[in-house]
Design a protein around this motif. Structure first.
Motif, PDB file in Angstrom:
ATOM      1  N   LYS A   1       0.830  -1.202   0.000  1.00 34.14           N
ATOM      2  CA  LYS A   1       0.000   0.000   0.000  1.00 34.14           C
ATOM      3  C   LYS A   1       0.868   1.259   0.000  1.00 34.14           C
ATOM      4  N   ALA A   2       1.923   1.237   0.813  1.00 39.62           N
ATOM      5  CA  ALA A   2       2.817   2.402   0.902  1.00 39.62           C
ATOM      6  C   ALA A   2       3.559   2.636  -0.400  1.00 39.62           C
ATOM      7  N   MET A   3       3.871   1.552  -1.119  1.00 38.22           N
ATOM      8  CA  MET A   3       4.640   1.647  -2.369  1.00 38.22           C
ATOM      9  C   MET A   3       3.752   1.740  -3.604  1.00 38.22           C
ATOM     10  N   ASP A   4       2.460   1.453  -3.412  1.00 39.71           N
ATOM     11  CA  ASP A   4       1.511   1.424  -4.518  1.00 39.71           C
ATOM     12  C   ASP A   4       1.904   0.390  -5.575  1.00 39.71           C
ATOM     13  N   ARG A   5       2.422  -0.729  -5.101  1.00 35.62           N
ATOM     14  CA  ARG A   5       2.701  -1.898  -5.941  1.00 35.62           C
ATOM     15  C   ARG A   5       2.888  -3.099  -5.033  1.00 35.62           C
ATOM     16  N   GLU A   6       2.764  -4.296  -5.605  1.00 32.30           N
ATOM     17  CA  GLU A   6       2.815  -5.490  -4.764  1.00 32.30           C
ATOM     18  C   GLU A   6       4.214  -5.730  -4.207  1.00 32.30           C
ATOM     19  N   VAL A   7       4.271  -5.990  -2.926  1.00 25.53           N
ATOM     20  CA  VAL A   7       5.518  -6.323  -2.244  1.00 25.53           C
ATOM     21  C   VAL A   7       5.393  -7.732  -1.680  1.00 25.53           C
ATOM     22  N   VAL A   8       6.295  -8.615  -2.102  1.00 25.49           N
ATOM     23  CA  VAL A   8       6.331  -9.994  -1.591  1.00 25.49           C
ATOM     24  C   VAL A   8       7.770 -10.317  -1.220  1.00 25.49           C
ATOM     25  N   PHE A   9       7.985 -10.741   0.017  1.00 26.35           N
ATOM     26  CA  PHE A   9       9.330 -11.082   0.455  1.00 26.35           C
ATOM     27  C   PHE A   9       9.762 -12.433  -0.112  1.00 26.35           C
ATOM     28  N   ASP A  10      11.038 -12.536  -0.435  1.00 28.78           N
ATOM     29  CA  ASP A  10      11.655 -13.819  -0.772  1.00 28.78           C
ATOM     30  C   ASP A  10      12.037 -14.452   0.570  1.00 28.78           C
TER      31      ASP A  10
END
Length: 348
Positions: free
Chosen positions: A281-290
């Motif tokens: 939400k903060a980045m306005d793109r999907e964030v998924v950790f490896d």
């Protein structure tokens, strides 16, 4: 109201003022017109730039005085008490970290034992209205009974850090018994939030992500028996401390211990997934950790879960900030503070 509001005419000494909790507590007291004497050795256990950034936020307050010093320096503490005559002392200075204590035991004895002894001695010879000090949920060790209650048996610590915090409680009790020092110990449960500690998992996970590196999760990849943590948002911690400052113990031995936790443990994996959503939400793109799964580390405990009944009874408050709300505030702060760019992964 079963506690007294803060008295702006009094002097509040906060050790560890450049630290996470110390900074937020100092801010809260200063906003209410209190005089705050902050002490910190600004060590390099984690990024000193963050400590300086916190102090810069406190400097504009006229009633804030900062002293760079180490609580293990007895002469410095003695002089400080004689000069400023604090009415209330909140001792938050300590060497933190469970895993770090396995490799670096000396600094824990120096800061957490000798440093706290110096604070107690100073309170003995310069009487205070109330000494509030940081203990930790780590004193519960690997207790199986949940939620953890203040009356539980806590003589089986599983890290040196936990041993030093248990020692603090014993030392404070003794000084309260012998010298009638009103003292309150606070067992904090996994504190998180903006401007937090980079050595904490949520902060480290975020750093790793933006550095393009995988995160290490020490739960053996066991999702059924995942680690549980009682994550407590910084604002709730500060409200709890603020209210307890105005409620010194009045028993024949004026010493009390309280849990300050969220009373709502979350699976570590749930916490991580929520952090991913908040960063997205903060980045306005999907964030998924490896993610890389590894065995649990020595000194880590399977679960922390605070009973907050005593706290609620004493001051009419219990922490209730959800991890969704708290982690969103952290994610928004992180992206802004480190000026993370939307389009690229960058090293921070």
């Amino acid at each position: 109201m079963n506690y007294k509001p803060l008295d702006p005419s009094k002097t509040y000494l906060i050790t560890g003022a450049a630290g996470f909790i110390g900074y937020f507590l100092s801010s809260k007291l200063l906003e209410q017109g209190c005089r705050v004497i902050g002490v910190d050795n600004v060590n390099d256990y984690y990024d000193v730039n963050l400590k300086h950034a916190r102090l810069e936020q406190l400097e504009p307050y006229e009633k804030f005085t900062f002293i760079r010093g180490d609580i293990s320096d007895k002469s410095m503490i003695t002089k400080l008490f004689e000069e400023y005559k604090p009415n209330v002392v909140v001792n938050l200075a300590a060497q933190a970290g469970v895993r770090y204590s396995i490799e670096n035991p000396d600094v824990y004895i120096q800061s957490n034992i000798i440093g706290f002894y110096n604070i107690l001695e100073a309170c003995r010879y310069n009487p205070v209205d109330h000494l509030v000090y940081a203990s930790s949920s780590s004193v519960y060790g690997a207790n199986k009974k949940v939620p953890f209650e203040e009356t539980d048996f806590v003589d089986n610590p599983v890290s040196l850090y936990a041993s030093t915090k248990k020692s603090n409680e014993l030392m404070a009790h003794t000084y309260s018994h012998l010298y009638k020092i009103p003292a309150t110990g606070l067992r904090f449960f996994t504190v998180y939030g903006p401007m937090g500690r980079p050595d904490m998992a949520y902060f480290g996970f975020t750093d790793k992500y933006f550095a393009g590196e995988p995160i290490k999760i020490f739960n053996n990849g066991d999702f059924e028996n995942d680690l549980y943590r009682d994550f407590t948002f910084i604002d709730d911690i500060v409200i709890g401390i603020e209210r307890l400052i105005g409620k010194p113990p009045i028993e024949s031995v004026p010493h009390k211990v309280y849990n300050i936790g969220n009373n709502n443990p979350e699976k570590l994996m749930t916490f991580i997934e929520t952090l991913e959503k908040c960063l997205s939400k903060a980045m306005d793109r999907e964030v998924v950790f490896d993610k890389v799964f590894e065995p649990i580390k020595p000194g880590d405990v399977p679960a922390t879960y605070a009973s907050t009944d005593l706290l609620q009874k004493a001051v009419g408050f219990k922490p209730e900030t959800s991890i969704e709300e708290g982690l969103q505030k952290f994610a928004d702060w992180y992206v802004k503070y480190y000026k993370v760019k939307q389009k690229d992964l960058i090293s921070v």
